[in-house]
Design a protein around this motif. Sequence first.
Motif, PDB file in Angstrom:
ATOM      1  N   GLN A 101       0.829  -1.207   0.000  1.00 21.96           N
ATOM      2  CA  GLN A 101       0.000   0.000   0.000  1.00 21.96           C
ATOM      3  C   GLN A 101       0.862   1.256   0.000  1.00 21.96           C
ATOM      4  OE1 GLN A 101      -3.489   0.084  -0.147  1.00 21.96           O
ATOM      5  NE2 GLN A 101      -3.065   2.213  -0.601  1.00 21.96           N
ATOM      6  N   ASN A 104       2.424   1.709  -3.425  1.00 23.19           N
ATOM      7  CA  ASN A 104       1.405   2.151  -4.373  1.00 23.19           C
ATOM      8  C   ASN A 104       1.071   3.630  -4.159  1.00 23.19           C
ATOM      9  OD1 ASN A 104      -0.571   1.690  -6.474  1.00 23.19           O
ATOM     10  ND2 ASN A 104      -2.110   1.873  -4.868  1.00 23.19           N
ATOM     11  N   GLU A 108       1.635   6.748  -6.841  1.00 24.64           N
ATOM     12  CA  GLU A 108       0.530   7.618  -7.250  1.00 24.64           C
ATOM     13  C   GLU A 108       0.849   9.088  -6.966  1.00 24.64           C
ATOM     14  OE1 GLU A 108      -2.250   6.893  -8.998  1.00 24.64           O
ATOM     15  OE2 GLU A 108      -1.340   4.910  -9.196  1.00 24.64           O
TER      16      GLU A 108
END
Length: 140
Positions: A101, A104, A108
């Motif tokens: 997480q 990621n 982003e």
Amino acid sequence: MIKKFIFAGLVALLTTGCATGLNSQQTAQYNSMEARGLAVQEKNPTTGALLGILPGGGSFYAREPAFGVLNLLFWPLSIFWDPVSGYDGATRLNYNFSKAQIDNDKREAEKKLTRDYQDGLVSETALARGMRDIEDKYRY
């Protein structure tokens, strides 16, 4: 007398073989993730430990079906190690989910900042500062 030593050795082998926790580096990283509020709790380690009292429950909860079947076969002896396996397995899952997480979220944030730079919304200086801030925020 020899049977007792063999039995004790077998129990020791089984108890250490089923507990698959984090190593010291991963533990430090996970503690850092928790302290910074970046950790994801996919599974509750306490629940994994409590389910370990049931035949194979801790291992199945920690998504280790092979160990779950093994613990079913060795129940009630598995009560000695399956709670540890359930706890360690849930902690390991939380570490892996947290790491994925965080990686990621970092990607982003970097993509968004790069798009903003390409669209002329931020300067080159702001891009460099933003990338450093993102690196600092998602470091574990």
